[in-house]
Design a protein around this motif. Structure first.
Motif, PDB file in Angstrom:
ATOM      1  N   SER A  88       0.541   6.838  17.511  1.00 35.51           N
ATOM      2  CA  SER A  88       1.823   6.230  17.879  1.00 35.51           C
ATOM      3  C   SER A  88       2.593   7.201  18.772  1.00 35.51           C
ATOM      4  O   SER A  88       2.246   8.378  18.880  1.00 35.51           O
ATOM      5  N   GLY A  89       3.610   6.694  19.415  1.00 37.35           N
ATOM      6  CA  GLY A  89       4.392   7.537  20.297  1.00 37.35           C
ATOM      7  C   GLY A  89       5.868   7.304  20.094  1.00 37.35           C
ATOM      8  O   GLY A  89       6.297   6.266  19.591  1.00 37.35           O
ATOM      9  N   ILE A  90       6.657   8.290  20.490  1.00 35.19           N
ATOM     10  CA  ILE A  90       8.107   8.134  20.449  1.00 35.19           C
ATOM     11  C   ILE A  90       8.658   8.457  21.831  1.00 35.19           C
ATOM     12  O   ILE A  90       8.104   9.267  22.574  1.00 35.19           O
ATOM     13  N   GLU A  91       9.738   7.782  22.149  1.00 36.47           N
ATOM     14  CA  GLU A  91      10.385   7.957  23.437  1.00 36.47           C
ATOM     15  C   GLU A  91      11.886   7.832  23.214  1.00 36.47           C
ATOM     16  O   GLU A  91      12.338   6.998  22.434  1.00 36.47           O
ATOM     17  N   ILE A  92      12.631   8.665  23.906  1.00 39.32           N
ATOM     18  CA  ILE A  92      14.084   8.595  23.824  1.00 39.32           C
ATOM     19  C   ILE A  92      14.572   7.790  25.020  1.00 39.32           C
ATOM     20  O   ILE A  92      14.283   8.116  26.169  1.00 39.32           O
ATOM     21  N   LYS A  93      15.281   6.705  24.722  1.00 40.71           N
ATOM     22  CA  LYS A  93      15.826   5.828  25.758  1.00 40.71           C
ATOM     23  C   LYS A  93      17.339   5.976  25.762  1.00 40.71           C
ATOM     24  O   LYS A  93      17.965   6.044  24.707  1.00 40.71           O
ATOM     25  N   GLU A  94      17.900   6.017  26.966  1.00 38.16           N
ATOM     26  CA  GLU A  94      19.352   6.015  27.070  1.00 38.16           C
ATOM     27  C   GLU A  94      19.821   4.577  26.943  1.00 38.16           C
ATOM     28  O   GLU A  94      19.223   3.667  27.516  1.00 38.16           O
ATOM     29  N   ILE A  95      20.879   4.367  26.171  1.00 35.35           N
ATOM     30  CA  ILE A  95      21.449   3.028  26.022  1.00 35.35           C
ATOM     31  C   ILE A  95      22.895   3.058  26.517  1.00 35.35           C
ATOM     32  O   ILE A  95      23.584   4.076  26.422  1.00 35.35           O
ATOM     33  N   TYR A  96      23.301   1.928  27.045  1.00 32.04           N
ATOM     34  CA  TYR A  96      24.633   1.797  27.618  1.00 32.04           C
ATOM     35  C   TYR A  96      25.299   0.546  27.065  1.00 32.04           C
ATOM     36  O   TYR A  96      24.635  -0.444  26.795  1.00 32.04           O
ATOM     37  N   SER A  97      26.611   0.604  26.970  1.00 33.35           N
ATOM     38  CA  SER A  97      27.394  -0.559  26.595  1.00 33.35           C
ATOM     39  C   SER A  97      28.723  -0.479  27.337  1.00 33.35           C
ATOM     40  O   SER A  97      29.319   0.592  27.434  1.00 33.35           O
ATOM     41  N   ALA A  98      29.133  -1.611  27.873  1.00 29.32           N
ATOM     42  CA  ALA A  98      30.425  -1.677  28.546  1.00 29.32           C
ATOM     43  C   ALA A  98      31.015  -3.053  28.272  1.00 29.32           C
ATOM     44  O   ALA A  98      30.348  -4.064  28.473  1.00 29.32           O
ATOM     45  N   THR A  99      32.231  -3.083  27.777  1.00 25.45           N
ATOM     46  CA  THR A  99      32.921  -4.345  27.511  1.00 25.45           C
ATOM     47  C   THR A  99      34.345  -4.250  28.041  1.00 25.45           C
ATOM     48  O   THR A  99      34.854  -3.154  28.297  1.00 25.45           O
ATOM     49  N   ILE A 100      34.940  -5.412  28.174  1.00 26.22           N
ATOM     50  CA  ILE A 100      36.332  -5.473  28.615  1.00 26.22           C
ATOM     51  C   ILE A 100      37.169  -5.969  27.443  1.00 26.22           C
ATOM     52  O   ILE A 100      37.021  -7.122  27.031  1.00 26.22           O
TER      53      ILE A 100
END
Length: 187
Positions: A80-92
């Motif tokens: 198995s593998g692991i990966e770090i993903k950047e996540i973004y959130s933007a709301t008004i």
């Protein structure tokens, strides 16, 4: 079950034997329902705590260790593998809607704003609805106008701007940038 509660059930039905049995069955089911609702509440709290633990490990602990090791991905011995993903959130936020829209327009991002106009007609007004496309205001109808930015579109724009070294002003937008660990399990 308290005697008063059982008495209420019994008073609401005729006094023949079949109805008394029905009241007792109803009473048993009410107690069973209460017990299940209580158990569900406990289970939901446990699930909430587990999700919080997952978020801490996935979003903070593993990314910090991998960053210290200068790794973005890693293959484990089980395949198995692991990966770090950047996540973004933007709301008004609703309170900042006008300011956010004005900022988007002033920064050549006005095309992110959708402008929806809708009109509601009552029963039996099908003919009026058909004619409205050509005669809207002449027929005495006022359209409802709604301005909005699609959440996924705003999130994608935020991500794009961050990657270009730009940002969105936090006085108009709720912004979040973080990490998440993605596990690819071996098959």
């Amino acid at each position: 079950m308290s005697e008063d509660l059982q008495k209420m059930f019994i008073e609401d039905v005729s006094q023949d034997v079949d109805n008394l049995t029905g009241a007792e069955n109803l009473s048993d089911l009410v107690l069973q329902l209460q017990k299940l609702e209580d158990e569900l509440k406990v289970d939901e709290e446990a699930l909430k705590r587990k999700k919080e633990q997952i978020d801490k490990i996935s979003g903070i602990a593993i990314p910090e260790i991998m960053q210290a090791m200068k790794l973005k991905t890693m293959k484990l011995s089980d395949g198995s593998g692991i990966e770090i993903k950047e996540i973004y959130s933007a709301t008004i936020p609703v309170a900042n809607k006008e300011g956010a829209f004005q900022w988007l327009r002033n920064n050549d991002l006005g095309d992110l704003i959708k402008n929806e106009v809708t009109v509601s007609f009552g029963r039996g007004e099908d003919n009026k609805a058909s004619n409205y496309a050509n005669l809207a205001r002449e027929n005495g109808f006022e359209p409802a106008q709604k301005l909005k930015v699609e959440p996924m579109t705003l999130k994608a724009e935020y991500r794009s701007r961050v990657e270009k070294g730009l940002d969105l002003p936090s006085e108009h937008f709720n912004l979040f940038k973080g990490n998440k660990t993605k596990i690819t399990r071996s098959k």
